[in-house]
Structure formats: structure tokens, C-alpha cells
Scaffold this motif. Structure first.
Motif, PDB file in Angstrom:
ATOM      1  N   THR A 138       0.817  -1.213   0.000  1.00 54.71           N
ATOM      2  CA  THR A 138       0.000   0.000   0.000  1.00 54.71           C
ATOM      3  C   THR A 138       0.852   1.263   0.000  1.00 54.71           C
ATOM      4  OG1 THR A 138      -1.837  -1.110   1.134  1.00 54.71           O
ATOM      5  CG2 THR A 138      -1.746   1.295   1.257  1.00 54.71           C
ATOM      6  N   PHE A 139       1.792   1.352   0.914  1.00 59.26           N
ATOM      7  CA  PHE A 139       2.631   2.552   1.003  1.00 59.26           C
ATOM      8  C   PHE A 139       3.469   2.717  -0.261  1.00 59.26           C
ATOM      9  CE2 PHE A 139       6.278   5.109   2.158  1.00 59.26           C
ATOM     10  CZ  PHE A 139       5.729   6.107   2.955  1.00 59.26           C
ATOM     11  N   GLU A 140       4.005   1.616  -0.749  1.00 54.23           N
ATOM     12  CA  GLU A 140       4.833   1.650  -1.960  1.00 54.23           C
ATOM     13  C   GLU A 140       4.034   2.198  -3.140  1.00 54.23           C
ATOM     14  OE1 GLU A 140       6.623  -1.701  -5.009  1.00 54.23           O
ATOM     15  OE2 GLU A 140       6.679  -2.116  -2.853  1.00 54.23           O
ATOM     16  N   TYR A 141       2.789   1.736  -3.291  1.00 58.39           N
ATOM     17  CA  TYR A 141       1.939   2.208  -4.384  1.00 58.39           C
ATOM     18  C   TYR A 141       1.632   3.698  -4.232  1.00 58.39           C
ATOM     19  CZ  TYR A 141       0.938  -2.723  -5.531  1.00 58.39           C
ATOM     20  OH  TYR A 141       1.036  -4.036  -5.886  1.00 58.39           O
ATOM     21  N   ALA A 142       1.285   4.119  -3.036  1.00 57.07           N
ATOM     22  CA  ALA A 142       0.939   5.516  -2.803  1.00 57.07           C
ATOM     23  C   ALA A 142       2.117   6.431  -3.121  1.00 57.07           C
ATOM     24  CB  ALA A 142       0.488   5.714  -1.361  1.00 57.07           C
ATOM     25  N   LEU A 143       3.303   6.029  -2.678  1.00 58.81           N
ATOM     26  CA  LEU A 143       4.500   6.817  -2.943  1.00 58.81           C
ATOM     27  C   LEU A 143       4.783   6.881  -4.443  1.00 58.81           C
ATOM     28  CD1 LEU A 143       6.619   8.393  -1.371  1.00 58.81           C
ATOM     29  CD2 LEU A 143       8.017   6.315  -1.271  1.00 58.81           C
ATOM     30  N   ASP A 197       8.113  11.497  -0.215  1.00 59.99           N
ATOM     31  CA  ASP A 197       9.096  10.683   0.479  1.00 59.99           C
ATOM     32  C   ASP A 197       8.474  10.110   1.752  1.00 59.99           C
ATOM     33  OD1 ASP A 197       9.303  12.707   2.585  1.00 59.99           O
ATOM     34  OD2 ASP A 197      10.528  13.859   1.183  1.00 59.99           O
ATOM     35  N   GLU A 198       9.216   9.280   2.432  1.00 59.21           N
ATOM     36  CA  GLU A 198       8.681   8.567   3.598  1.00 59.21           C
ATOM     37  C   GLU A 198       8.357   9.499   4.753  1.00 59.21           C
ATOM     38  OE1 GLU A 198      11.144   5.309   4.704  1.00 59.21           O
ATOM     39  OE2 GLU A 198      10.945   4.283   2.769  1.00 59.21           O
ATOM     40  N   LYS A 199       9.080  10.596   4.878  1.00 55.89           N
ATOM     41  CA  LYS A 199       8.813  11.530   5.967  1.00 55.89           C
ATOM     42  C   LYS A 199       7.473  12.244   5.790  1.00 55.89           C
ATOM     43  CE  LYS A 199      10.278  15.940   7.972  1.00 55.89           C
ATOM     44  NZ  LYS A 199      11.237  17.082   7.907  1.00 55.89           N
ATOM     45  N   HIS A 200       7.125  12.535   4.548  1.00 55.77           N
ATOM     46  CA  HIS A 200       5.974  13.386   4.298  1.00 55.77           C
ATOM     47  C   HIS A 200       4.713  12.634   3.873  1.00 55.77           C
ATOM     48  CE1 HIS A 200       9.366  16.241   4.048  1.00 55.77           C
ATOM     49  NE2 HIS A 200       8.487  17.110   4.516  1.00 55.77           N
ATOM     50  N   LEU A 201       4.780  11.330   3.804  1.00 55.33           N
ATOM     51  CA  LEU A 201       3.604  10.532   3.431  1.00 55.33           C
ATOM     52  C   LEU A 201       3.201   9.615   4.572  1.00 55.33           C
ATOM     53  CD1 LEU A 201       1.489   9.397   1.421  1.00 55.33           C
ATOM     54  CD2 LEU A 201       3.276   7.830   0.590  1.00 55.33           C
ATOM     55  N   THR A 202       1.935   9.684   4.944  1.00 55.27           N
ATOM     56  CA  THR A 202       1.367   8.774   5.947  1.00 55.27           C
ATOM     57  C   THR A 202       0.177   8.056   5.315  1.00 55.27           C
ATOM     58  OG1 THR A 202       1.987  10.226   7.789  1.00 55.27           O
ATOM     59  CG2 THR A 202       0.266   8.585   8.204  1.00 55.27           C
ATOM     60  N   VAL A 203       0.169   6.733   5.407  1.00 62.61           N
ATOM     61  CA  VAL A 203      -0.921   5.939   4.851  1.00 62.61           C
ATOM     62  C   VAL A 203      -1.549   5.095   5.955  1.00 62.61           C
ATOM     63  CG1 VAL A 203      -1.588   4.223   3.140  1.00 62.61           C
ATOM     64  CG2 VAL A 203       0.248   5.828   2.614  1.00 62.61           C
ATOM     65  N   TYR A 204      -2.841   5.299   6.187  1.00 60.87           N
ATOM     66  CA  TYR A 204      -3.588   4.475   7.143  1.00 60.87           C
ATOM     67  C   TYR A 204      -4.268   3.344   6.389  1.00 60.87           C
ATOM     68  CZ  TYR A 204      -3.051   7.950  10.867  1.00 60.87           C
ATOM     69  OH  TYR A 204      -2.543   8.790  11.832  1.00 60.87           O
ATOM     70  N   ARG A 205      -3.900   2.126   6.716  1.00 58.67           N
ATOM     71  CA  ARG A 205      -4.508   0.982   6.052  1.00 58.67           C
ATOM     72  C   ARG A 205      -5.764   0.488   6.754  1.00 58.67           C
ATOM     73  NH1 ARG A 205      -0.449  -3.798   5.165  1.00 58.67           N
ATOM     74  NH2 ARG A 205      -2.463  -4.720   4.558  1.00 58.67           N
ATOM     75  N   ASP A 206      -5.822   0.638   8.060  1.00 65.64           N
ATOM     76  CA  ASP A 206      -6.924   0.044   8.818  1.00 65.64           C
ATOM     77  C   ASP A 206      -7.837   1.089   9.451  1.00 65.64           C
ATOM     78  OD1 ASP A 206      -5.117   1.009  10.604  1.00 65.64           O
ATOM     79  OD2 ASP A 206      -4.931  -0.826  11.794  1.00 65.64           O
ATOM     80  N   SER A 207      -7.737   2.330   9.006  1.00 63.17           N
ATOM     81  CA  SER A 207      -8.567   3.376   9.597  1.00 63.17           C
ATOM     82  C   SER A 207      -8.702   4.538   8.622  1.00 63.17           C
ATOM     83  CB  SER A 207      -7.952   3.872  10.904  1.00 63.17           C
ATOM     84  OG  SER A 207      -8.659   4.995  11.404  1.00 63.17           O
ATOM     85  N   SER A 208      -9.812   5.265   8.719  1.00 62.08           N
ATOM     86  CA  SER A 208      -9.976   6.500   7.945  1.00 62.08           C
ATOM     87  C   SER A 208      -9.837   7.716   8.850  1.00 62.08           C
ATOM     88  CB  SER A 208     -11.345   6.513   7.258  1.00 62.08           C
ATOM     89  OG  SER A 208     -12.382   6.432   8.223  1.00 62.08           O
ATOM     90  N   ASN A 209      -9.397   7.484  10.089  1.00 61.06           N
ATOM     91  CA  ASN A 209      -9.205   8.570  11.053  1.00 61.06           C
ATOM     92  C   ASN A 209      -7.802   9.155  10.878  1.00 61.06           C
ATOM     93  OD1 ASN A 209      -9.117  10.340  13.168  1.00 61.06           O
ATOM     94  ND2 ASN A 209      -9.311   8.799  14.769  1.00 61.06           N
ATOM     95  N   LYS A 210      -7.738  10.342  10.336  1.00 54.99           N
ATOM     96  CA  LYS A 210      -6.451  10.974  10.040  1.00 54.99           C
ATOM     97  C   LYS A 210      -5.961  11.896  11.153  1.00 54.99           C
ATOM     98  CE  LYS A 210      -7.458  10.772   5.114  1.00 54.99           C
ATOM     99  NZ  LYS A 210      -7.598  11.518   3.843  1.00 54.99           N
ATOM    100  N   GLU A 211      -6.769  12.102  12.162  1.00 54.25           N
ATOM    101  CA  GLU A 211      -6.427  13.061  13.207  1.00 54.25           C
ATOM    102  C   GLU A 211      -5.130  12.751  13.964  1.00 54.25           C
ATOM    103  OE1 GLU A 211      -9.533  14.154  15.870  1.00 54.25           O
ATOM    104  OE2 GLU A 211     -10.516  15.416  14.380  1.00 54.25           O
ATOM    105  N   PRO A 212      -4.811  11.486  14.265  1.00 55.67           N
ATOM    106  CA  PRO A 212      -3.549  11.245  14.986  1.00 55.67           C
ATOM    107  C   PRO A 212      -2.332  11.832  14.278  1.00 55.67           C
ATOM    108  CG  PRO A 212      -4.914   9.286  15.048  1.00 55.67           C
ATOM    109  CD  PRO A 212      -5.595  10.240  14.115  1.00 55.67           C
ATOM    110  N   ARG A 213      -2.219  11.612  12.969  1.00 56.13           N
ATOM    111  CA  ARG A 213      -1.070  12.143  12.235  1.00 56.13           C
ATOM    112  C   ARG A 213      -1.173  13.665  12.094  1.00 56.13           C
ATOM    113  NH1 ARG A 213       3.913  12.942  11.684  1.00 56.13           N
ATOM    114  NH2 ARG A 213       4.718  13.167   9.554  1.00 56.13           N
ATOM    115  N   GLN A 214      -2.368  14.169  11.873  1.00 57.12           N
ATOM    116  CA  GLN A 214      -2.552  15.618  11.770  1.00 57.12           C
ATOM    117  C   GLN A 214      -2.130  16.318  13.060  1.00 57.12           C
ATOM    118  OE1 GLN A 214      -6.699  15.588  10.842  1.00 57.12           O
ATOM    119  NE2 GLN A 214      -6.402  15.362   8.631  1.00 57.12           N
ATOM    120  N   THR A 215      -2.460  15.707  14.193  1.00 56.05           N
ATOM    121  CA  THR A 215      -2.094  16.275  15.490  1.00 56.05           C
ATOM    122  C   THR A 215      -0.589  16.271  15.685  1.00 56.05           C
ATOM    123  OG1 THR A 215      -4.197  15.544  16.455  1.00 56.05           O
ATOM    124  CG2 THR A 215      -2.419  16.064  17.984  1.00 56.05           C
TER     125      THR A 215
END
Length: 279
Positions: free
Chosen positions: A154-159, A171-189
Motif C-alpha cells: 500500500t505505502f509503496e503504491y501511494a508513494l 518521500d517517507e517523511k511526508h507521506l502517511t498511509v492508514y490501512r486500517d482506519s480512515s481517522n487521520k487526526e492522529p497524524r494531523q495532530t
């Protein structure tokens, strides 16, 4: 040679064809529908200059907010950042939806989507590359936060999707992919702890706050109204009439199956506010 049809047989034959066309193949999953619910929305996405204009408008507004933040900076301020969703925000999905219409599929097809993502189908949305490159030129970092699940790659495809379209900060620092959740708030915080987030980009209210992820149309609208001052300022919203959590508010499921019951529910939603002509 001109072929003639007995008029006495023509009307019953036509009615029979129409009845067969509109009859569900079974009570659950239907066969090819008489009228694909996606057609109008996808035709608009594929052809309307207005669809493209809304993306340019969104990125223009985002740039105005970015310029204001840059002008207001003082020594010692936290660095500036942008948080962006990926699909239908900076990467478009028109070719996927074109496939869906041509294949007489409705709503959403996970299997087809996964193959399309792996095939590097997404393309940059109008104005995305220009705006994000502008942000980079001003020393503003861009963080991509998305929800996807295509298995272990999943991450490889998104990148790869980001890099194929030459988006900055792919790049890996600036991309976050949630596979098991649609809740993006943890990374946004997490990002907001170290950066001043100038704008957030998304095609779905849930890209901005998790509170919008509710299964009720009126409640979702009320929650959005609470934040109405944020749209065009902190939240930059792009058009998406084909999928998203607005469907969850109607069906209780963001990816409902194409059943006769769901088509009826969709029609009821479309007619929930309707003019009644006087007799």
C-alpha cells in the motif's frame, strides 16, 4: 428492404422489453442496471470545465492563505506546513470512474480500485503540482495523509503515485498511509505539534476533522455548519460527487453494494427536498 412490424404486437413487445430492462436480476446484487447511477457524476468529472475550475479555485485560495501566513511570520515562529489528502485532492481518479461506467459498475469496486492504484492510474489534479511546488519554493513543507489498503504494498503504491506525478515532498517523511482506519487526526495532530498548519486540503470533510464521520445527513450538515468560517481559510475543499463519507451518511456505508434497495434509497435522498407543482 423495409421491415414492417404488426402494430398489434409492437406495443406489448416494447412494454415487455422495458419491464425486463427495469427488473432486478435478484433481490440482492443486481446485474447490469438499466441506468447507471454514476453516469451523470462521472460525465461531469470527465468533461466539465467547471470541475477543473473548482480545483484551480481551491488551489488559488490556498495560495492566498499561504501568502498571508508568509507575510505574517516573525522570527522564532514554527515552520509552516500544509496537510493534504491524496485521492481526489492532489491526485485525480477520473480514469477509474470511466472504467466503472464502461463496465456498468455502480458505487465503488474495491478490487478494481486496488488494481488501478497498483497500475499507477492516478493523475495530478488541475493546479495541484503548481501550488505544491510554489509552497516548496517558499520553504513550506507538504504532508500527505491518506487512507488506503492495497495490502503489503500500500505505502509503496501511494508513494509511486505521488512520484509519477512529480509532486514535491514525495518521500517517507511526508507521506502517511492508514490501512486500517480512515481517522487521520492522529497524524494531523503530530504534524501540528511541530508546524503551523496553514491550510488543509481535502475532498471529504473527514479529511479535516474526524467528527464529520457520522451516519446521518442532517447531523453531518450541522457539524459542518459549526465550522463554516474555516472553509476557504483553513479548510480547502475540492469536489467529489462519486464517492466519500457523504455516502456513509445516506447508506451507513461509504461503499454500499449496488442493490435495488440502495438505488431506491439513493433516489429518495436525491428527492428529499423537492418542489411540488400545484394541481
Amino acid at each position: 428492404m423495409k421491415t414492417t412490424i404488426n402494430k398489434a404486437l409492437a406495443t406489448p413487445l416494447l412494454l415487455s422489453c422495458l419491464m425486463l430492462q427495469g427488473t432486478p436480476a435478484q433481490a440482492g446484487q443486481d446485474a447490469s442496471p438499466a441506468s447507471n447511477l454514476l453516469t451523470s457524476a462521472v460525465a461531469w468529472k470527465q468533461t466539465a470545465a467547471e470541475f477543473e475550475a473548482l480545483y484551480y479555485q481551491g488551489f488559488n485560495v490556498a495560495r492566498m492563505q499561504l501568502d498571508r501566513a508568509l507575510q505574517a511570520r516573525k522570527d522564532g515562529d514554527r515552520p509552516l506546513a500544509i496537510i493534504s489528502d491524496v485521492d481526489d485532492t492532489v491526485l485525480g481518479s477520473n480514469s477509474y470512474w470511466g472504467y466503472m461506467v464502461n463496465a456498468d459498475k455502480e458505487f465503488f469496486d474495491d478490487s478494481a480500485w486496488d488494481k488501478w492504484v497498483a497500475d499507477n492510474g492516478p493523475v495530478a489534479t488541475p493546479g495541484a503540482v503548481e501550488f505544491l511546488n510554489y509552497a516548496q519554493s517558499k520553504g513550506v513543507e507538504v504532508f500527505y495523509v491518506t487512507s488506503r489498503d492495497q495490502g503489503e504494498k500500500t505505502f509503496e503504491y501511494a508513494l509511486a503515485n505521488l512520484r509519477k506525478n512529480q509532486l514535491p515532498f514525495a518521500d517517507e517523511k511526508h507521506l502517511t498511509v492508514y490501512r486500517d482506519s480512515s481517522n487521520k487526526e492522529p497524524r494531523q495532530t503530530e504534524i501540528a505539534k511541530d508546524y503551523e498548519v496553514v491550510v488543509m486540503l481535502g475532498d471529504n470533510l473527514n479529511d479535516f476533522k474526524r467528527k464529520y464521520y457520522v451516519a446521518d445527513v442532517k447531523q453531518r450538515s450541522a457539524l459542518m455548519t459549526e465550522d463554516k468560517q474555516q472553509f476557504g481559510r483553513k479548510f480547502i475543499l475540492f469536489p467529489n460527487p462519486t464517492d466519500g463519507h457523504w455516502l456513509k451518511a445516506i447508506f451507513g456505508d461509504s461503499e454500499p453494494p449496488a442493490t435495488a434497495q440502495n438505488r431506491a434509497k439513493f433516489k429518495a435522498a436525491a428527492g428529499s427536498t423537492a418542489w411540488q407543482p400545484k394541481p
